[in-house]
Design a protein around this motif. Structure first.
Motif, PDB file in Angstrom:
ATOM      1  N   PHE A  36     -12.937 -21.511 -20.271  1.00  0.00           N
ATOM      2  CA  PHE A  36     -13.933 -20.448 -20.299  1.00  0.00           C
ATOM      3  C   PHE A  36     -13.534 -19.286 -19.394  1.00  0.00           C
ATOM      4  O   PHE A  36     -12.889 -19.480 -18.360  1.00  0.00           O
ATOM      5  CB  PHE A  36     -15.300 -20.963 -19.813  1.00  0.00           C
ATOM      6  CG  PHE A  36     -15.875 -22.070 -20.639  1.00  0.00           C
ATOM      7  CD1 PHE A  36     -16.757 -21.794 -21.674  1.00  0.00           C
ATOM      8  CD2 PHE A  36     -15.544 -23.390 -20.388  1.00  0.00           C
ATOM      9  CE1 PHE A  36     -17.290 -22.822 -22.437  1.00  0.00           C
ATOM     10  CE2 PHE A  36     -16.076 -24.417 -21.145  1.00  0.00           C
ATOM     11  CZ  PHE A  36     -16.946 -24.138 -22.178  1.00  0.00           C
ATOM     12  N   GLY A  37     -13.957 -18.098 -19.797  1.00  0.00           N
ATOM     13  CA  GLY A  37     -13.915 -16.923 -18.939  1.00  0.00           C
ATOM     14  C   GLY A  37     -15.294 -16.308 -18.951  1.00  0.00           C
ATOM     15  O   GLY A  37     -15.879 -16.117 -20.026  1.00  0.00           O
ATOM     16  N   ILE A  38     -15.840 -16.030 -17.777  1.00  0.00           N
ATOM     17  CA  ILE A  38     -17.190 -15.474 -17.676  1.00  0.00           C
ATOM     18  C   ILE A  38     -17.092 -14.032 -17.185  1.00  0.00           C
ATOM     19  O   ILE A  38     -16.543 -13.764 -16.121  1.00  0.00           O
ATOM     20  CB  ILE A  38     -18.063 -16.316 -16.727  1.00  0.00           C
ATOM     21  CG1 ILE A  38     -18.166 -17.751 -17.254  1.00  0.00           C
ATOM     22  CG2 ILE A  38     -19.456 -15.695 -16.589  1.00  0.00           C
ATOM     23  CD1 ILE A  38     -18.922 -18.693 -16.342  1.00  0.00           C
ATOM     24  N   ILE A  39     -17.616 -13.103 -17.981  1.00  0.00           N
ATOM     25  CA  ILE A  39     -17.515 -11.680 -17.678  1.00  0.00           C
ATOM     26  C   ILE A  39     -18.910 -11.085 -17.491  1.00  0.00           C
ATOM     27  O   ILE A  39     -19.867 -11.505 -18.151  1.00  0.00           O
ATOM     28  CB  ILE A  39     -16.736 -10.939 -18.794  1.00  0.00           C
ATOM     29  CG1 ILE A  39     -16.401  -9.521 -18.372  1.00  0.00           C
ATOM     30  CG2 ILE A  39     -17.496 -10.979 -20.118  1.00  0.00           C
ATOM     31  CD1 ILE A  39     -15.439  -8.801 -19.304  1.00  0.00           C
ATOM     32  N   HIS A  40     -19.005 -10.143 -16.558  1.00  0.00           N
ATOM     33  CA  HIS A  40     -20.296  -9.499 -16.287  1.00  0.00           C
ATOM     34  C   HIS A  40     -20.043  -8.056 -15.891  1.00  0.00           C
ATOM     35  O   HIS A  40     -19.287  -7.772 -14.960  1.00  0.00           O
ATOM     36  CB  HIS A  40     -21.026 -10.243 -15.162  1.00  0.00           C
ATOM     37  CG  HIS A  40     -22.376  -9.680 -14.839  1.00  0.00           C
ATOM     38  ND1 HIS A  40     -23.367  -9.568 -15.781  1.00  0.00           N
ATOM     39  CD2 HIS A  40     -22.894  -9.190 -13.682  1.00  0.00           C
ATOM     40  CE1 HIS A  40     -24.457  -9.047 -15.218  1.00  0.00           C
ATOM     41  NE2 HIS A  40     -24.192  -8.791 -13.951  1.00  0.00           N
ATOM     42  N   LYS A  41     -20.642  -7.132 -16.631  1.00  0.00           N
ATOM     43  CA  LYS A  41     -20.503  -5.700 -16.364  1.00  0.00           C
ATOM     44  C   LYS A  41     -19.047  -5.292 -16.197  1.00  0.00           C
ATOM     45  O   LYS A  41     -18.682  -4.559 -15.276  1.00  0.00           O
ATOM     46  CB  LYS A  41     -21.340  -5.301 -15.146  1.00  0.00           C
ATOM     47  CG  LYS A  41     -22.836  -5.444 -15.400  1.00  0.00           C
ATOM     48  CD  LYS A  41     -23.680  -4.852 -14.299  1.00  0.00           C
ATOM     49  CE  LYS A  41     -25.162  -4.936 -14.661  1.00  0.00           C
ATOM     50  NZ  LYS A  41     -26.043  -4.352 -13.612  1.00  0.00           N
ATOM     51  N   GLY A  42     -18.210  -5.796 -17.104  1.00  0.00           N
ATOM     52  CA  GLY A  42     -16.812  -5.383 -17.144  1.00  0.00           C
ATOM     53  C   GLY A  42     -15.888  -6.097 -16.182  1.00  0.00           C
ATOM     54  O   GLY A  42     -14.678  -5.839 -16.194  1.00  0.00           O
ATOM     55  N   LYS A  43     -16.413  -7.010 -15.383  1.00  0.00           N
ATOM     56  CA  LYS A  43     -15.587  -7.721 -14.406  1.00  0.00           C
ATOM     57  C   LYS A  43     -15.564  -9.210 -14.722  1.00  0.00           C
ATOM     58  O   LYS A  43     -16.608  -9.803 -15.029  1.00  0.00           O
ATOM     59  CB  LYS A  43     -16.126  -7.502 -12.985  1.00  0.00           C
ATOM     60  CG  LYS A  43     -16.058  -6.064 -12.517  1.00  0.00           C
ATOM     61  CD  LYS A  43     -16.575  -5.922 -11.090  1.00  0.00           C
ATOM     62  CE  LYS A  43     -16.492  -4.468 -10.622  1.00  0.00           C
ATOM     63  NZ  LYS A  43     -16.982  -4.305  -9.233  1.00  0.00           N
ATOM     64  N   LEU A  44     -14.374  -9.795 -14.651  1.00  0.00           N
ATOM     65  CA  LEU A  44     -14.254 -11.230 -14.875  1.00  0.00           C
ATOM     66  C   LEU A  44     -14.686 -11.956 -13.600  1.00  0.00           C
ATOM     67  O   LEU A  44     -14.089 -11.789 -12.534  1.00  0.00           O
ATOM     68  CB  LEU A  44     -12.807 -11.598 -15.216  1.00  0.00           C
ATOM     69  CG  LEU A  44     -12.595 -13.039 -15.675  1.00  0.00           C
ATOM     70  CD1 LEU A  44     -13.194 -13.250 -17.064  1.00  0.00           C
ATOM     71  CD2 LEU A  44     -11.114 -13.392 -15.685  1.00  0.00           C
ATOM     72  N   LEU A  45     -15.738 -12.757 -13.711  1.00  0.00           N
ATOM     73  CA  LEU A  45     -16.265 -13.452 -12.545  1.00  0.00           C
ATOM     74  C   LEU A  45     -15.557 -14.777 -12.286  1.00  0.00           C
ATOM     75  O   LEU A  45     -15.377 -15.177 -11.138  1.00  0.00           O
ATOM     76  CB  LEU A  45     -17.770 -13.716 -12.716  1.00  0.00           C
ATOM     77  CG  LEU A  45     -18.667 -12.496 -12.936  1.00  0.00           C
ATOM     78  CD1 LEU A  45     -20.122 -12.924 -12.912  1.00  0.00           C
ATOM     79  CD2 LEU A  45     -18.408 -11.415 -11.896  1.00  0.00           C
ATOM     80  N   GLU A  46     -15.159 -15.458 -13.373  1.00  0.00           N
ATOM     81  CA  GLU A  46     -14.593 -16.796 -13.185  1.00  0.00           C
ATOM     82  C   GLU A  46     -13.864 -17.243 -14.449  1.00  0.00           C
ATOM     83  O   GLU A  46     -14.277 -16.917 -15.561  1.00  0.00           O
ATOM     84  CB  GLU A  46     -15.721 -17.788 -12.859  1.00  0.00           C
ATOM     85  CG  GLU A  46     -15.255 -19.157 -12.446  1.00  0.00           C
ATOM     86  CD  GLU A  46     -16.396 -20.038 -11.941  1.00  0.00           C
ATOM     87  OE1 GLU A  46     -16.139 -20.895 -11.084  1.00  0.00           O
ATOM     88  OE2 GLU A  46     -17.542 -19.856 -12.407  1.00  0.00           O
ATOM     89  N   GLU A  47     -12.774 -17.969 -14.265  1.00  0.00           N
ATOM     90  CA  GLU A  47     -12.102 -18.702 -15.330  1.00  0.00           C
ATOM     91  C   GLU A  47     -12.083 -20.165 -14.926  1.00  0.00           C
ATOM     92  O   GLU A  47     -11.773 -20.487 -13.777  1.00  0.00           O
ATOM     93  CB  GLU A  47     -10.664 -18.218 -15.527  1.00  0.00           C
ATOM     94  CG  GLU A  47     -10.494 -17.091 -16.506  1.00  0.00           C
ATOM     95  CD  GLU A  47      -9.045 -16.858 -16.885  1.00  0.00           C
ATOM     96  OE1 GLU A  47      -8.786 -16.599 -18.066  1.00  0.00           O
ATOM     97  OE2 GLU A  47      -8.160 -16.934 -16.009  1.00  0.00           O
ATOM     98  N   LEU A  48     -12.410 -21.052 -15.858  1.00  0.00           N
ATOM     99  CA  LEU A  48     -12.417 -22.470 -15.544  1.00  0.00           C
ATOM    100  C   LEU A  48     -12.281 -23.282 -16.822  1.00  0.00           C
ATOM    101  O   LEU A  48     -12.571 -22.798 -17.914  1.00  0.00           O
ATOM    102  CB  LEU A  48     -13.672 -22.865 -14.779  1.00  0.00           C
ATOM    103  CG  LEU A  48     -15.040 -22.812 -15.478  1.00  0.00           C
ATOM    104  CD1 LEU A  48     -16.078 -23.469 -14.547  1.00  0.00           C
ATOM    105  CD2 LEU A  48     -15.502 -21.409 -15.794  1.00  0.00           C
ATOM    106  N   THR A  49     -11.819 -24.518 -16.664  1.00  0.00           N
ATOM    107  CA  THR A  49     -11.679 -25.419 -17.804  1.00  0.00           C
ATOM    108  C   THR A  49     -13.028 -26.054 -18.123  1.00  0.00           C
ATOM    109  O   THR A  49     -13.964 -26.000 -17.320  1.00  0.00           O
ATOM    110  CB  THR A  49     -10.668 -26.525 -17.504  1.00  0.00           C
ATOM    111  OG1 THR A  49     -11.188 -27.366 -16.445  1.00  0.00           O
ATOM    112  CG2 THR A  49      -9.326 -25.959 -17.087  1.00  0.00           C
ATOM    113  N   ALA A  50     -13.115 -26.669 -19.291  1.00  0.00           N
ATOM    114  CA  ALA A  50     -14.349 -27.356 -19.672  1.00  0.00           C
ATOM    115  C   ALA A  50     -14.659 -28.475 -18.683  1.00  0.00           C
ATOM    116  O   ALA A  50     -15.821 -28.694 -18.326  1.00  0.00           O
ATOM    117  CB  ALA A  50     -14.216 -27.910 -21.083  1.00  0.00           C
TER     118      ALA A  50
END
Length: 306
Positions: free
Chosen positions: A204-218
């Motif tokens: 997963f990649g979690i994005i908010h207001k144009g910025k990537l907040l976190e990348e993590l596996t399932a």
């Protein structure tokens, strides 16, 4: 060594004074189903448009299949299939005719692939029915068929479950899993529905207001969201021994800071506390932690300082 299908480096897209994307670094390995998560307007579609060449970055770079040169990127993009926002369909044509046009545009030899692809997405029996008379869910399926027509190595889907009923969502999920499993297809799916992606994505990649907040596996996401008792005692090693010998459980972890994460006895905190104190341990902290997937996402997004 892991083979990356896609990597971005400080990818940025700016419109006048507003950033649609700001210095985003994502990495997608071959064979992954990558869930790209964010609220509407978070920058997901902008990212996908940049990757597919429908828009150009203000700064930063994109690497596809190990290529980051402009001409090499154009060739690499031919190895992808994509649905960005709403599928581009010819409303007065049938499903078959729509695929025939796209087959000719892409220079795909032979028409056998058309019927095979229609069967794959469940549209083989639509006959001469025009696309303008399709339901929204059927249009989504036709868009997916167009994306799959060239037998891509990398599939990009922007909110693919829009318009699908619950059964349609399940069928689409199983189809993507099948393509990933049997053909080794790497998939990037953007969505604002975390619970649905959790059933499908491997990272997963979690994005908010144009910025990537976190990348993590399932697995990492499951770990963060799994309910547990967080225990801090003055002697973590003795605490672990008590959990194993006196509470007869090995379903716990000792973290680097000495905190114990116990996944059992969530409804019997008093028994855990008694067992620890009976062995002379000082309990410095004892609380229940863990989120639902939706609350974890909300907490991450809500707690992000602009």
């Amino acid at each position: 060594m892991d083979e990356f299908i896609l990597r971005t480096n400080k990818l940025t897209k700016k419109y006048t004074n507003d950033f649609a994307l700001e210095k985003v670094n994502i990495s997608i390995k071959k064979g992954e189903i990558y869930g790209f998560i964010g609220k509407n307007g978070a920058g997901k579609s902008t990212m996908l448009r940049l990757i597919t060449g429908l828009a150009f970055p203000t700064s930063g770079s994109i690497e596809l299949f190990g290529n980051d040169n402009r001409n090499e990127l154009i060739n690499a993009q031919k190895r992808m299939g994509a649905i960005i926002e709403n599928p581009a369909l010819f409303p007065n044509m049938s499903a078959y005719e729509n695929l025939e046009v796209h087959r000719l545009q892409k220079g795909i030899p032979g028409s056998v692939c058309i019927q095979e692809t229609l069967e794959l997405v469940g549209l083989s029996n639509t006959g001469k029915k025009k696309a303008k008379n399709f339901s929204l869910g059927m249009k989504q399926r036709l868009g997916l068929a167009i994306a799959l027509l060239s037998d891509p190595e990398f599939l990009i889907l922007d909110e693919p479950t829009n318009g699908l009923d619950p059964m349609g969502i399940v069928e689409l999920r199983e189809l993507i899993k099948k393509l990933n499993r049997e053909k080794g297809l790497t998939v990037l799916i953007s969505s604002h529905i975390l619970s649905e992606l959790h059933l499908l994505a491997t990272s997963f990649g979690i994005i908010h207001k144009g910025k990537l907040l976190e990348e993590l596996t399932a697995k990492e996401l499951d770990e963060k969201c799994r309910q547990h008792l967080r225990i801090k005692v003055d002697d973590p090693i003795m605490g672990a021994t008590v959990l194993e010998q006196n509470l007869s459980t090995t379903d716990f972890e000792v973290m680097q800071d000495g905190t114990l994460k116990l996944y059992k006895y969530l409804d019997d905190v008093r028994n855990v506390s008694r067992a620890l104190t009976n062995h002379g341990l000082v309990i410095e902290h004892l609380s229940q932690n863990g989120d639902s997937l939706e609350s974890y996402f909300s907490k991450l997004v809500g707690g992000h300082k602009e």
